[in-house]
Design a protein around this motif. Structure first.
Motif, PDB file in Angstrom:
ATOM      1  N   ARG A 158       1.090  -1.394  -0.202  1.00 25.87           N
ATOM      2  CA  ARG A 158      -0.109  -0.260   0.182  1.00 25.87           C
ATOM      3  C   ARG A 158       0.418   1.314   0.260  1.00 25.87           C
ATOM      4  NH1 ARG A 158      -5.467  -0.354   1.479  1.00 25.87           N
ATOM      5  NH2 ARG A 158      -5.470   2.189   0.970  1.00 25.87           N
ATOM      6  N   ARG A 159       1.878   1.021   1.103  1.00 30.33           N
ATOM      7  CA  ARG A 159       2.892   2.461   0.599  1.00 30.33           C
ATOM      8  C   ARG A 159       3.479   2.504  -0.734  1.00 30.33           C
ATOM      9  NH1 ARG A 159       8.374   2.547   4.749  1.00 30.33           N
ATOM     10  NH2 ARG A 159       9.713   4.297   3.083  1.00 30.33           N
TER      11      ARG A 159
ATOM     12  N   ASP B 260      -2.664  -7.485  -5.204  1.00 38.26           N
ATOM     13  CA  ASP B 260      -2.600  -7.275  -4.167  1.00 38.26           C
ATOM     14  C   ASP B 260      -2.017  -9.096  -4.084  1.00 38.26           C
ATOM     15  OD1 ASP B 260      -0.641  -8.616  -1.470  1.00 38.26           O
ATOM     16  OD2 ASP B 260      -1.738  -7.217  -0.046  1.00 38.26           O
TER      17      ASP B 260
END
Length: 259
Positions: A147-148, A166
């Motif tokens: 996510r980062r 993901d």
């Protein structure tokens, strides 16, 4: 002042034509080789807006990435004013505006699209993803959560939005492929990558991401390739300091997102 042909030759020094894919069409596609050039407009695509911008600012030449004729998505059979592509070609010719396009040769070239994309995403020590030199594989300085990294990709490439899947892994070994490189997902997996940043991925690419163990990020065709336009400008400025070179202000991301 340099001629169109001299500018083409310099661009071919940077991105040799023998690097292009067999189906591709690169180099001077419209205009007169001996035309003197004082001002160049650089854009990812030659659209109506870009052609009008070139005319408005007095540019004699447009240098773009995507070919506007005889490419596999727009094969030219006629040049007619009642077709969008034909009308654009006629407008360029009537305006005495030449067009040079550097496409898959610029994708594969050292320092070209994919190296620029790797640099923008801080992917270190990038090497080729495919035998043809398309795409790059390298590593981040340290592993980061997906996510980062997704947020960083969006920020660095100025995306309107992006799509991702993901694969169940943090991000460290990364493959990048400017433009539509969904055909190379398996190569990224074989290269030991946990993440692949490209564009134009299909539903089934995302569906298969977790079984293959790879994070997929579709950051958009324009954002993943627009990074090469400053490279083109720097290359031409170094070779021809007398030229006025302008980055297109009229061409941008055409895809909008609603969430």
């Amino acid at each position: 002042m340099p001629t169109v042909q001299q500018i083409e030759a310099k661009l071919f020094e940077f991105a040799p034509p023998d690097l292009k894919m067999d189906w591709d069409n690169v180099g001077l596609l419209v205009g007169e080789p001996d035309r003197l050039v004082e001002k160049v407009l650089v854009a990812l695509d030659i659209t109506w807006e870009v052609a009008e911008e070139a005319s408005r600012i007095g540019a004699q030449l447009i240098v773009a990435h995507h070919p506007l004729i005889n490419c596999k998505w727009l094969p030219v059979q006629t040049v007619r004013s009642d077709t969008p592509q034909g009308a654009l070609l006629i407008a360029l010719l009537k305006g005495d505006i030449s067009a040079i396009c550097m496409h898959t040769n610029l994708d594969a070239a050292s320092g070209g699209v994919n190296d620029a994309l790797a640099a923008a995403l801080r992917v270190n020590d990038p090497g080729p993803l495919t035998r043809e030199g398309i795409g790059r594989v390298g590593t981040l300085s340290e592993p980061v959560p997906l996510r980062r990294f997704v947020a960083e990709v969006s920020r660095c490439l100025h995306c309107n939005g992006l799509r991702y899947a993901d694969g169940g892994r943090s991000v460290h070994r990364v493959a990048v492929g400017g433009g539509a490189c969904g055909d190379f997902v398996d190569q990224a997996v074989a290269a030991g990558c946990d993440t692949f940043v490209t564009s134009d991925l299909s539903y089934h690419d995302f569906l298969d991401a977790r079984p293959k163990g790879i994070n997929l990020i579709d950051a958009g065709h324009f954002p993943t390739e627009q990074v090469v336009c400053p490279v083109i400008i720097d290359t031409l400025k170094q070779a021809f300091p007398e030229l006025e070179i302008v980055l297109s202000a009229s061409h941008g991301e055409v895809i909008q997102y609603y969430v």
